[in-house]
Design a protein around this motif. Structure first.
Motif, mmCIF file in Angstrom:
data_model
loop_
_atom_site.group_PDB
_atom_site.id
_atom_site.type_symbol
_atom_site.label_atom_id
_atom_site.label_comp_id
_atom_site.label_asym_id
_atom_site.label_seq_id
_atom_site.Cartn_x
_atom_site.Cartn_y
_atom_site.Cartn_z
ATOM 1 N N MET A 18 0.833 -1.206 0.000
ATOM 2 C CA MET A 18 0.000 0.000 0.000
ATOM 3 C C MET A 18 0.860 1.245 0.000
ATOM 4 S SD MET A 18 -1.416 0.088 3.948
ATOM 5 C CE MET A 18 -1.919 1.802 4.013
ATOM 6 N N GLY A 19 0.268 2.331 -0.409
ATOM 7 C CA GLY A 19 0.931 3.624 -0.303
ATOM 8 C C GLY A 19 0.913 4.073 1.149
ATOM 9 N N ALA A 20 1.955 4.749 1.566
ATOM 10 C CA ALA A 20 2.047 5.227 2.946
ATOM 11 C C ALA A 20 2.176 6.744 2.916
ATOM 12 C CB ALA A 20 3.257 4.621 3.647
ATOM 13 N N TYR A 21 1.210 7.411 3.491
ATOM 14 C CA TYR A 21 1.204 8.864 3.490
ATOM 15 C C TYR A 21 1.059 9.367 4.906
ATOM 16 C CZ TYR A 21 0.423 8.012 -1.390
ATOM 17 O OH TYR A 21 0.554 7.567 -2.679
ATOM 18 N N GLY A 22 1.905 10.284 5.270
ATOM 19 C CA GLY A 22 1.820 10.878 6.592
ATOM 20 C C GLY A 22 1.088 12.207 6.524
ATOM 21 N N HIS A 23 0.319 12.500 7.541
ATOM 22 C CA HIS A 23 -0.401 13.766 7.640
ATOM 23 C C HIS A 23 -0.097 14.359 9.007
ATOM 24 C CE1 HIS A 23 -2.728 12.886 4.048
ATOM 25 N NE2 HIS A 23 -2.987 11.695 4.549
ATOM 26 N N ASN A 24 -0.340 15.641 9.138
ATOM 27 C CA ASN A 24 -0.144 16.238 10.457
ATOM 28 C C ASN A 24 -1.155 15.652 11.439
ATOM 29 O OD1 ASN A 24 -2.595 17.760 10.512
ATOM 30 N ND2 ASN A 24 -1.637 19.316 9.209
ATOM 31 N N ARG A 25 -0.891 15.825 12.718
ATOM 32 C CA ARG A 25 -1.719 15.194 13.755
ATOM 33 C C ARG A 25 -3.183 15.615 13.681
ATOM 34 N NH1 ARG A 25 1.067 12.318 17.598
ATOM 35 N NH2 ARG A 25 3.299 12.715 17.674
ATOM 36 N N MET A 26 -3.452 16.876 13.381
ATOM 37 C CA MET A 26 -4.836 17.345 13.313
ATOM 38 C C MET A 26 -5.581 16.657 12.174
ATOM 39 S SD MET A 26 -7.268 19.003 14.579
ATOM 40 C CE MET A 26 -6.730 20.273 15.674
ATOM 41 N N HIS A 27 -4.955 16.567 11.015
ATOM 42 C CA HIS A 27 -5.558 15.902 9.861
ATOM 43 C C HIS A 27 -5.853 14.441 10.197
ATOM 44 C CE1 HIS A 27 -5.622 13.879 5.920
ATOM 45 N NE2 HIS A 27 -6.148 15.008 5.488
ATOM 46 N N SER A 28 -4.884 13.742 10.779
ATOM 47 C CA SER A 28 -5.073 12.337 11.135
ATOM 48 C C SER A 28 -6.174 12.174 12.181
ATOM 49 C CB SER A 28 -3.767 11.739 11.652
ATOM 50 O OG SER A 28 -2.824 11.664 10.619
ATOM 51 N N PHE A 29 -6.245 13.104 13.116
ATOM 52 C CA PHE A 29 -7.278 13.040 14.150
ATOM 53 C C PHE A 29 -8.667 13.212 13.542
ATOM 54 C CE2 PHE A 29 -10.073 15.217 17.184
ATOM 55 C CZ PHE A 29 -10.125 14.252 18.176
ATOM 56 N N LEU A 30 -8.792 14.131 12.599
ATOM 57 C CA LEU A 30 -10.095 14.431 12.019
ATOM 58 C C LEU A 30 -10.593 13.351 11.065
ATOM 59 C CD1 LEU A 30 -9.712 18.248 11.326
ATOM 60 C CD2 LEU A 30 -11.079 17.158 13.121
ATOM 61 N N ILE A 31 -9.720 12.843 10.200
ATOM 62 C CA ILE A 31 -10.192 11.872 9.202
ATOM 63 C C ILE A 31 -9.519 10.519 9.319
ATOM 64 C CG2 ILE A 31 -10.837 13.679 7.594
ATOM 65 C CD1 ILE A 31 -8.404 12.926 5.906
ATOM 66 N N GLY A 32 -8.727 10.306 10.340
ATOM 67 C CA GLY A 32 -8.110 9.003 10.546
ATOM 68 C C GLY A 32 -6.746 8.908 9.906
ATOM 69 N N GLY A 33 -6.024 7.891 10.261
ATOM 70 C CA GLY A 33 -4.693 7.668 9.723
ATOM 71 C C GLY A 33 -4.547 6.208 9.322
#
Length: 95
Positions: free
Chosen positions: A63-78
C-alpha cells in the motif's frame, strides 16, 4: 489481488484510471491480477484494509504510505498508522 478503498475524502482527480493503469502495468510483467474496489464505510480505512486482506487470505499487504499532520489524522483518521500498528501480515509500503 488489487483492492482499492475509495475514501469520501479522496481527491476526485485520483480516479479509477489509476487503479486500472497499475493493474495493466503489473499484467505486462506477468502478474495475474484480480481487481475490486469498495467505498469507505463509517469504519476506519485502515481497518477496512486489514479486514479485506484477512477475508482474501492475504499473506502480504502492499500500500501507499502517506503521513499527515496530527490534526488531519485526528479528524479523518490515519490509515497508514492504523495498518502499521495492527497488521498481522508483512507490509510493503511506498511513500
Amino acid at each position: 489481488w488489487l483492492h482499492r478503498i475509495k475514501s469520501k475524502y479522496e481527491d476526485k482527480q485520483h480516479g479509477d484510471d489509476v487503479t486500472i493503469k497499475l493493474a495493466d502495468s503489473l499484467a505486462r510483467h506477468g502478474v495475474k491480477i484480480e481487481m475490486s474496489d469498495s467505498a469507505s464505510s463509517a469504519q476506519k480505512v485502515g481497518e477496512e484494509i486489514l479486514i479485506c486482506a484477512q477475508d482474501r487470505g492475504a499473506d502480504c499487504i502492499v500500500m501507499g504510505a502517506y503521513g499527515h499532520n496530527r490534526m488531519h489524522s485526528f479528524l479523518i483518521g490515519g490509515a497508514t498508522r492504523y495498518v502499521l500498528e495492527h497488521s498481522s501480515v508483512p507490509l510493503f509500503m511506498s511513500h
